[in-house]
Write a protein that holds these residues in place. Sequence first.
Motif, short mmCIF file in Angstrom:
data_model
loop_
_atom_site.label_atom_id
_atom_site.label_comp_id
_atom_site.label_asym_id
_atom_site.label_seq_id
_atom_site.Cartn_x
_atom_site.Cartn_y
_atom_site.Cartn_z
N TYR A 1 0.80 -1.22 0.00
CA TYR A 1 0.00 0.00 0.00
C TYR A 1 0.84 1.27 0.00
O TYR A 1 0.44 2.29 -0.57
CB TYR A 1 -0.92 0.02 1.23
CG TYR A 1 -1.69 -1.25 1.40
CD1 TYR A 1 -2.71 -1.60 0.53
CD2 TYR A 1 -1.37 -2.15 2.42
CE1 TYR A 1 -3.42 -2.78 0.67
CE2 TYR A 1 -2.07 -3.34 2.57
CZ TYR A 1 -3.09 -3.64 1.69
OH TYR A 1 -3.78 -4.82 1.83
N LEU B 1 -1.30 10.67 -2.70
CA LEU B 1 -2.62 10.28 -3.17
C LEU B 1 -2.69 8.79 -3.56
O LEU B 1 -3.64 8.09 -3.18
CB LEU B 1 -3.07 11.17 -4.33
CG LEU B 1 -4.53 11.10 -4.71
CD1 LEU B 1 -5.44 11.32 -3.52
CD2 LEU B 1 -4.84 12.12 -5.79
N PRO B 2 -1.69 8.26 -4.29
CA PRO B 2 -1.74 6.82 -4.58
C PRO B 2 -1.71 5.95 -3.32
O PRO B 2 -2.39 4.92 -3.25
CB PRO B 2 -0.49 6.58 -5.44
CG PRO B 2 -0.21 7.90 -6.08
CD PRO B 2 -0.60 8.92 -5.04
N ILE C 1 -2.89 6.81 -0.37
CA ILE C 1 -4.21 6.96 0.24
C ILE C 1 -5.22 6.05 -0.45
O ILE C 1 -5.99 5.35 0.20
CB ILE C 1 -4.65 8.43 0.21
CG1 ILE C 1 -3.77 9.26 1.16
CG2 ILE C 1 -6.13 8.58 0.56
CD1 ILE C 1 -3.94 10.76 1.03
N ARG C 2 -5.19 6.05 -1.77
CA ARG C 2 -6.12 5.19 -2.52
C ARG C 2 -5.91 3.72 -2.19
O ARG C 2 -6.87 2.97 -1.98
CB ARG C 2 -5.94 5.41 -4.02
CG ARG C 2 -6.54 6.69 -4.51
CD ARG C 2 -6.47 6.77 -6.04
NE ARG C 2 -7.00 8.02 -6.51
CZ ARG C 2 -6.34 8.90 -7.24
NH1 ARG C 2 -5.11 8.64 -7.65
NH2 ARG C 2 -6.90 10.02 -7.61
N LYS C 3 -4.64 3.29 -2.15
CA LYS C 3 -4.35 1.88 -1.88
C LYS C 3 -4.74 1.50 -0.45
O LYS C 3 -5.30 0.42 -0.22
CB LYS C 3 -2.87 1.59 -2.12
CG LYS C 3 -2.48 1.60 -3.58
CD LYS C 3 -0.99 1.37 -3.74
CE LYS C 3 -0.55 1.48 -5.19
NZ LYS C 3 0.92 1.34 -5.32
N HIS D 1 -7.02 2.94 1.38
CA HIS D 1 -8.48 2.96 1.44
C HIS D 1 -9.07 1.70 0.81
O HIS D 1 -9.90 1.02 1.41
CB HIS D 1 -9.02 4.21 0.75
CG HIS D 1 -10.51 4.21 0.62
ND1 HIS D 1 -11.35 4.36 1.70
CD2 HIS D 1 -11.30 4.06 -0.47
CE1 HIS D 1 -12.60 4.30 1.28
NE2 HIS D 1 -12.60 4.12 -0.03
N ASP D 2 -8.62 1.38 -0.39
CA ASP D 2 -9.15 0.22 -1.10
C ASP D 2 -8.75 -1.10 -0.44
O ASP D 2 -9.57 -2.01 -0.31
CB ASP D 2 -8.69 0.21 -2.55
CG ASP D 2 -9.27 1.36 -3.38
OD1 ASP D 2 -10.32 1.92 -2.97
OD2 ASP D 2 -8.68 1.68 -4.42
N ALA E 1 -10.98 7.36 3.41
CA ALA E 1 -10.09 8.28 2.70
C ALA E 1 -10.06 9.65 3.37
O ALA E 1 -9.00 10.28 3.42
CB ALA E 1 -10.52 8.41 1.25
#
Length: 116
Positions: free
Chosen positions: A78, A97-98, A100-102, A104-105, A111
Amino acid sequence: MDIKPIKTKRDYEHALKEIDKLMDAKPNTRAGDRLDILSTLVVAYEEKHTPIDAPEPVEAILFVMEQRGLSRRDLEPYIGSRARVAEVLNHRRTLTLPMIRKLHDGLGIPADILIR
């Protein structure tokens, strides 16, 4: 049943004392119903008068790690390398941002908490 709304700190403290006395009440009894009602009123008062701030991003990550038994190595997919994970968890690098996305997902961390 003589239950009143909780409007003041004094009302709140009185309700807490009453709840303490009723903690062993059986469900679906007069005392059990009183406990349910007072607990609901106390929760509503606390939410209004003592809101809890959202955690800082690293605190949220550490909490999830503890709850799920994850290690720093488990965060590498992540966040990146072992060094990058250490930098983030030690507050030397902010989340991108990448990342955070990883997070979160993959881990389900909200997020909006990670963006703070």
